[in-house]
Design an enzyme around this catalytic site. Structure first.
Site, PDB file in Angstrom:
ATOM      1  N   PHE A   1       0.851  -1.194   0.000  1.00  0.00           N
ATOM      2  CA  PHE A   1       0.000   0.000   0.000  1.00  0.00           C
ATOM      3  C   PHE A   1       0.881   1.236   0.000  1.00  0.00           C
ATOM      4  O   PHE A   1       1.571   1.509   0.988  1.00  0.00           O
ATOM      5  CB  PHE A   1      -0.896   0.065   1.238  1.00  0.00           C
ATOM      6  CG  PHE A   1      -1.971  -0.968   1.314  1.00  0.00           C
ATOM      7  CD1 PHE A   1      -3.221  -0.739   0.759  1.00  0.00           C
ATOM      8  CD2 PHE A   1      -1.738  -2.172   1.956  1.00  0.00           C
ATOM      9  CE1 PHE A   1      -4.215  -1.688   0.845  1.00  0.00           C
ATOM     10  CE2 PHE A   1      -2.732  -3.132   2.049  1.00  0.00           C
ATOM     11  CZ  PHE A   1      -3.973  -2.895   1.484  1.00  0.00           C
ATOM     12  N   GLU A   2       0.863   1.975  -1.074  1.00  0.00           N
ATOM     13  CA  GLU A   2       1.590   3.247  -1.143  1.00  0.00           C
ATOM     14  C   GLU A   2       0.572   4.370  -1.055  1.00  0.00           C
ATOM     15  O   GLU A   2      -0.231   4.576  -1.970  1.00  0.00           O
ATOM     16  CB  GLU A   2       2.372   3.344  -2.444  1.00  0.00           C
ATOM     17  CG  GLU A   2       3.179   4.623  -2.599  1.00  0.00           C
ATOM     18  CD  GLU A   2       4.386   4.686  -1.690  1.00  0.00           C
ATOM     19  OE1 GLU A   2       4.283   5.372  -0.658  1.00  0.00           O
ATOM     20  OE2 GLU A   2       5.405   4.058  -1.999  1.00  0.00           O
TER      21      GLU A   2
ATOM     22  N   GLY B   1       6.617  -5.070   3.731  1.00  0.00           N
ATOM     23  CA  GLY B   1       6.766  -3.635   3.925  1.00  0.00           C
ATOM     24  C   GLY B   1       5.637  -2.895   3.249  1.00  0.00           C
ATOM     25  O   GLY B   1       4.807  -3.479   2.571  1.00  0.00           O
ATOM     26  N   ARG B   2       5.608  -1.555   3.464  1.00  0.00           N
ATOM     27  CA  ARG B   2       4.562  -0.722   2.873  1.00  0.00           C
ATOM     28  C   ARG B   2       3.172  -1.347   3.062  1.00  0.00           C
ATOM     29  O   ARG B   2       2.391  -1.457   2.131  1.00  0.00           O
ATOM     30  CB  ARG B   2       4.823  -0.501   1.383  1.00  0.00           C
ATOM     31  CG  ARG B   2       6.070   0.317   1.122  1.00  0.00           C
ATOM     32  CD  ARG B   2       6.151   0.770  -0.322  1.00  0.00           C
ATOM     33  NE  ARG B   2       7.381   1.525  -0.545  1.00  0.00           N
ATOM     34  CZ  ARG B   2       7.705   2.099  -1.699  1.00  0.00           C
ATOM     35  NH1 ARG B   2       6.892   2.020  -2.726  1.00  0.00           N
ATOM     36  NH2 ARG B   2       8.844   2.750  -1.819  1.00  0.00           N
ATOM     37  N   ALA B   3       2.877  -1.693   4.290  1.00  0.00           N
ATOM     38  CA  ALA B   3       1.614  -2.371   4.546  1.00  0.00           C
ATOM     39  C   ALA B   3       0.835  -1.738   5.706  1.00  0.00           C
ATOM     40  O   ALA B   3       0.372  -2.461   6.582  1.00  0.00           O
ATOM     41  CB  ALA B   3       1.887  -3.853   4.846  1.00  0.00           C
TER      42      ALA B   3
END
Length: 379
Positions: A228-229, A249-251
């Site tokens: 999720f960015e 990452g990016r979660a």
């Protein structure tokens, strides 16, 4: 004879009605009130050309997917330079990039179609039947003011997953009132969900399965990093009842000026970290979530956050109109309990707030009910 013909026509109409499909439930959270294609007669695209045409035209539509639409090879290939930034192992992702500096590089070939998403027009419902509604090799993007869109019960998969920048599954920028529900995303090259800089408001992501079990990854161990960015300058996102599995990452990466309400989600088997974000304007409330088998909760986060530590549940009333639910941490390294900032709670004023159950209830219900193929859209 005339009466027989009339009867036959009526019978066919009844059969069509009985076999039609409809959205299940209603959007909770910030996308509340979205209607998509409304009562438009269902359209059944015959192939990828017709599907793309229906998604991008200016006609309100209910687009029903009953099969796999495979765009992968439809636009040919691209040859270019890739960087071996994470090693040359067979399970390592490579990044599409012209200049690799001192990093080893090589020439490679990838499919063009996944790198160019379909820009979905306003007033659309995209509805999958059973587990048959699949889009391969092409993502969906909501941009250029697109509004009032529902996507439910489909799968989006296989977007050059060996290559970063190979393709995103679902993207938003300059859009509003969009509900993504019971969608499974798997094997994107980059992000499962990506929000661009232009604001996207009234967004609800619910009951989705983010399957991070990938053949290729930046850690070379099959845990997907790009999930999720969130970098919009003023995004509003409800993240509810989603199942994030084997991420790294990016979660999310909670950045930009995003306002996030993360409620009753389940993170399971994370090989890296959950939360990151380098922007001080980012804001989020995390409540009733479950974090299980997490290597690290936070890599680096600069924004404001309320992590609902025990005893602080009533503080949410000014933002949500009710008490928050505490989060659950099982075999998790770290927690969000140190984050108790309430200074941004007024930013929730006027927004529809999603309901919540306890983290224990979410732990048992979310993983088995998330993703495509779970609900029955036939009526």
């Amino acid at each position: 004879m005339k009466s027989a013909v009339s009867f036959l026509g009526a019978f066919v109409a009844l059969v069509r009605l009985a076999a039609s499909e409809a959205v299940v439930g209603k959007a909770d959270g910030f996308a509340y009130g979205v209607t998509g294609g409304g009562n438009a007669s269902p359209d059944y695209p015959a192939d990828i050309t017709e599907l793309k045409s229906m998604l991008t035209d200016n006609v309100p539509r209910v687009i029903v997917l009953k099969k796999t639409y495979d765009f992968t090879q439809s636009e040919g290939t691209i040859v270019g330079n890739v960087c071996l930034s994470w090693g040359a192992g067979h399970s390592c992702q490579q990044i599409i990039q012209k200049d690799c500096g001192d990093t080893p590089s090589m020439m490679a070939k990838w499919w063009k179609a996944p790198t160019i998403p379909i820009d979905v027009a306003s007033h659309k419902t995209i509805l999958g039947v059973g587990n048959k509604g699949v889009i391969r090799g092409k993502g969906l993007r909501f941009t250029n003011g697109a509004t009032n869109i529902i996507v439910q019960n489909i799968q989006i998969a296989d977007l050059n997953n060996k290559y970063v920048w190979g393709g995103d599954a679902i993207g938003f920028t300059n859009s509003s009132k969009i509900w993504i529900d019971h969608v499974t995303t798997h094997n994107p090259g980059r992000q499962h969900y990506v929000f661009g800089f232009e604001p996207s408001t009234g967004i609800t992501l619910s009951n989705n399965f983010i399957n991070g079990n990938s053949t290729y990854s930046t850690s070379c161990d099959n845990y997907h990093y790009w999930n999720f960015e969130m970098v919009g300058t003023d995004d509003q996102i409800t993240l509810k009842n989603n199942y994030m599995y084997r991420t790294a990452g990016r979660a999310p990466a909670l950045s930009g000026g995003t306002l996030l309400h993360a409620v009753n989600n389940v993170w399971s088997d994370n090989g890296g970290h959950v939360l990151e974000g380098g922007d001080t304007k980012a804001r989020g409330i995390f409540e009733g979530n479950v974090f299980t088998d997490i290597n690290s909760m936070i890599a680096d986060y600069a924004g404001r956050l309320f992590g609902t530590p025990a005893g602080s549940e009533s503080k949410c009333k000014s933002a949500l109109g009710r008490n928050c639910q505490t989060n659950s941490y099982k075999q998790a390294s770290g927690s969000l309990n140190a984050y108790t900032d309430t200074s941004f709670f007024g930013d929730f004023a006027g927004l529809h707030i999603a309901g919540a159950v306890s983290a224990s209830e979410a732990a048992s219900s979310v993983p088995k009910n998330a993703g495509a193929g779970i609900i029955d859209v036939s009526v």
